[in-house]
Design a protein around this motif. Structure first.
Motif, PDB file in Angstrom:
ATOM      1  N   ALA A   1      -1.942 -10.266   0.599  1.00  0.00           N
ATOM      2  CA  ALA A   1      -3.370 -10.412   0.302  1.00  0.00           C
ATOM      3  C   ALA A   1      -3.884 -11.750   0.826  1.00  0.00           C
ATOM      4  CB  ALA A   1      -3.610 -10.289  -1.201  1.00  0.00           C
ATOM      5  N   GLU A   2      -3.096 -12.813   0.653  1.00  0.00           N
ATOM      6  CA  GLU A   2      -3.496 -14.128   1.170  1.00  0.00           C
ATOM      7  C   GLU A   2      -3.695 -14.092   2.678  1.00  0.00           C
ATOM      8  OE1 GLU A   2      -0.589 -17.051   0.090  1.00  0.00           O
ATOM      9  OE2 GLU A   2      -0.926 -16.777  -2.064  1.00  0.00           O
ATOM     10  N   GLN A   3      -2.845 -13.329   3.357  1.00  0.00           N
ATOM     11  CA  GLN A   3      -2.912 -13.241   4.818  1.00  0.00           C
ATOM     12  C   GLN A   3      -3.796 -12.086   5.287  1.00  0.00           C
ATOM     13  OE1 GLN A   3       1.024 -13.284   6.587  1.00  0.00           O
ATOM     14  NE2 GLN A   3       1.696 -14.959   5.272  1.00  0.00           N
ATOM     15  N   GLN A   4      -4.451 -11.413   4.341  1.00  0.00           N
ATOM     16  CA  GLN A   4      -5.316 -10.261   4.605  1.00  0.00           C
ATOM     17  C   GLN A   4      -4.576  -9.160   5.378  1.00  0.00           C
ATOM     18  OE1 GLN A   4      -8.812 -12.001   6.390  1.00  0.00           O
ATOM     19  NE2 GLN A   4      -9.585 -12.653   4.394  1.00  0.00           N
ATOM     20  N   LEU A   5      -3.357  -8.881   4.919  1.00  0.00           N
ATOM     21  CA  LEU A   5      -2.518  -7.853   5.524  1.00  0.00           C
ATOM     22  C   LEU A   5      -2.083  -6.800   4.507  1.00  0.00           C
ATOM     23  CD1 LEU A   5      -0.171 -10.142   7.680  1.00  0.00           C
ATOM     24  CD2 LEU A   5      -1.961  -8.620   8.536  1.00  0.00           C
ATOM     25  N   LEU A   6      -2.822  -6.682   3.422  1.00  0.00           N
ATOM     26  CA  LEU A   6      -2.425  -5.809   2.322  1.00  0.00           C
ATOM     27  C   LEU A   6      -2.118  -4.385   2.794  1.00  0.00           C
ATOM     28  CD1 LEU A   6      -2.017  -6.423  -0.649  1.00  0.00           C
ATOM     29  CD2 LEU A   6      -4.344  -5.699  -1.080  1.00  0.00           C
ATOM     30  N   GLU A   7      -3.043  -3.776   3.495  1.00  0.00           N
ATOM     31  CA  GLU A   7      -2.843  -2.391   3.926  1.00  0.00           C
ATOM     32  C   GLU A   7      -1.876  -2.286   5.099  1.00  0.00           C
ATOM     33  OE1 GLU A   7      -5.734   0.607   3.115  1.00  0.00           O
ATOM     34  OE2 GLU A   7      -7.296  -0.942   3.204  1.00  0.00           O
ATOM     35  N   THR A   8      -1.888  -3.273   5.973  1.00  0.00           N
ATOM     36  CA  THR A   8      -0.985  -3.262   7.124  1.00  0.00           C
ATOM     37  C   THR A   8       0.466  -3.302   6.674  1.00  0.00           C
ATOM     38  OG1 THR A   8      -2.657  -4.416   8.426  1.00  0.00           O
ATOM     39  CG2 THR A   8      -0.416  -4.430   9.288  1.00  0.00           C
ATOM     40  N   VAL A   9       0.759  -4.167   5.718  1.00  0.00           N
ATOM     41  CA  VAL A   9       2.134  -4.269   5.203  1.00  0.00           C
ATOM     42  C   VAL A   9       2.530  -2.962   4.515  1.00  0.00           C
ATOM     43  CG1 VAL A   9       3.615  -5.454   3.522  1.00  0.00           C
ATOM     44  CG2 VAL A   9       2.170  -6.779   5.060  1.00  0.00           C
ATOM     45  N   GLY A  10       1.597  -2.337   3.804  1.00  0.00           N
ATOM     46  CA  GLY A  10       1.876  -1.046   3.172  1.00  0.00           C
ATOM     47  C   GLY A  10       2.242   0.009   4.207  1.00  0.00           C
ATOM     48  N   SER A  11       1.520   0.028   5.311  1.00  0.00           N
ATOM     49  CA  SER A  11       1.832   0.971   6.398  1.00  0.00           C
ATOM     50  C   SER A  11       3.201   0.671   6.991  1.00  0.00           C
ATOM     51  CB  SER A  11       0.780   0.882   7.507  1.00  0.00           C
ATOM     52  OG  SER A  11      -0.470   1.278   7.028  1.00  0.00           O
ATOM     53  N   ASP A  12       3.499  -0.629   7.158  1.00  0.00           N
ATOM     54  CA  ASP A  12       4.810  -1.021   7.675  1.00  0.00           C
ATOM     55  C   ASP A  12       5.929  -0.511   6.769  1.00  0.00           C
ATOM     56  OD1 ASP A  12       3.538  -2.413   9.705  1.00  0.00           O
ATOM     57  OD2 ASP A  12       4.029  -4.410   8.930  1.00  0.00           O
ATOM     58  N   LEU A  13       5.772  -0.733   5.465  1.00  0.00           N
ATOM     59  CA  LEU A  13       6.806  -0.309   4.512  1.00  0.00           C
ATOM     60  C   LEU A  13       7.016   1.197   4.563  1.00  0.00           C
ATOM     61  CD1 LEU A  13       6.063  -2.523   1.369  1.00  0.00           C
ATOM     62  CD2 LEU A  13       7.912  -2.799   3.030  1.00  0.00           C
ATOM     63  N   ARG A  14       5.900   1.952   4.585  1.00  0.00           N
ATOM     64  CA  ARG A  14       6.007   3.420   4.658  1.00  0.00           C
ATOM     65  C   ARG A  14       6.748   3.852   5.921  1.00  0.00           C
ATOM     66  NH1 ARG A  14       0.997   3.000   2.512  1.00  0.00           N
ATOM     67  NH2 ARG A  14      -0.069   3.212   4.506  1.00  0.00           N
ATOM     68  N   ALA A  15       6.428   3.210   7.049  1.00  0.00           N
ATOM     69  CA  ALA A  15       7.058   3.574   8.324  1.00  0.00           C
ATOM     70  C   ALA A  15       8.558   3.289   8.289  1.00  0.00           C
ATOM     71  CB  ALA A  15       6.400   2.815   9.475  1.00  0.00           C
ATOM     72  N   VAL A  16       8.953   2.146   7.735  1.00  0.00           N
ATOM     73  CA  VAL A  16      10.376   1.801   7.663  1.00  0.00           C
ATOM     74  C   VAL A  16      11.102   2.761   6.721  1.00  0.00           C
ATOM     75  CG1 VAL A  16      12.046   0.033   6.948  1.00  0.00           C
ATOM     76  CG2 VAL A  16      10.053  -0.614   8.309  1.00  0.00           C
ATOM     77  N   VAL A  17      10.498   3.044   5.567  1.00  0.00           N
ATOM     78  CA  VAL A  17      11.122   3.966   4.610  1.00  0.00           C
ATOM     79  C   VAL A  17      11.301   5.338   5.250  1.00  0.00           C
ATOM     80  CG1 VAL A  17      10.743   5.235   2.449  1.00  0.00           C
ATOM     81  CG2 VAL A  17      10.390   2.770   2.514  1.00  0.00           C
ATOM     82  N   GLU A  18      10.284   5.838   5.929  1.00  0.00           N
ATOM     83  CA  GLU A  18      10.382   7.157   6.574  1.00  0.00           C
ATOM     84  C   GLU A  18      11.448   7.161   7.660  1.00  0.00           C
ATOM     85  OE1 GLU A  18       9.115  10.142   5.762  1.00  0.00           O
ATOM     86  OE2 GLU A  18       8.463   9.026   4.007  1.00  0.00           O
TER      87      GLU A  18
END
Length: 183
Positions: free
Chosen positions: A19-36
């Motif tokens: 959130a501080e780096q304004q990457l809240l949704e981007t990091v969420g997408s990254d996590l989903r992609a790695v998990v998948e």
């Protein structure tokens, strides 16, 4: 589904920094992609869970996976951290907790709507709007089909369930008739 305390702690720490780096949704997408990516091959989970494999090898494979899906540097650092702390087997749960926290922060809610038949787009949009009005949150829907509910729908947002299924209505009528039966 509610994540464990461990998963929520890691997810909250990551969400705070994202959130501080304004990457809240981007990091969420990254996590989903790695998990998948990791879910696609059963051997990956076995590889990372094995104490016989050196951490350097695990780090190299994780770097390859992260690079392959194009994660941001923050996500890559986080993945290395949980690898070092031997928490990588909890990544799926951490990603789920991260998604829940992101939704809370952004005023969104996930609704699961189950109906007897597939719902048309206008009905889905109407349900989204009604659920938004009921919850005060922006709603995104996951639609499921379950013929056993006979008709109507069941919507679940978090722990709240709105049950408008014919199956439940028939069950209530049956219970009412059994209660009022003359003995």
């Amino acid at each position: 589904m509610r994540a464990s305390g461990l998963a929520r702690r890691y997810a909250k720490a990551l969400a705070d920094v994202a959130a501080e780096q304004q990457l809240l949704e981007t990091v969420g997408s990254d996590l989903r992609a790695v998990v998948e990516t990791m879910k696609r091959t059963r051997e990956v989970a076995t590889f990372f869970a094995s104490p016989a494999i050196p951490l350097s090898d695990k780090r190299r494979i994780l770097h390859t996976i992260a690079e392959g899906v194009g994660v941001k540097p923050l996500t890559a650092k986080f993945l290395n951290l949980i690898l070092e702390k031997r928490r990588l087997p909890h990544l799926g749960e951490i990603a789920l907790a991260y998604e829940e926290l992101t939704d809370e922060r952004l005023g969104r809610g996930k609704a699961t709507v189950t109906s007897a038949i597939p719902l048309s787009e206008p009905i889905i949009h109407g349900l989204q709007e009604r659920l938004r009005m009921a919850t005060g949150k922006e709603i995104y829907l996951e639609a499921r089909v379950d013929p056993s509910i006979v008709g109507g729908f069941v919507a679940q947002i978090g722990s709240t369930i709105y049950d408008g299924s014919v199956r439940t209505q028939l069950k209530k009528v049956r219970e009412h008739l059994l209660k009022s039966e003359y003995r």
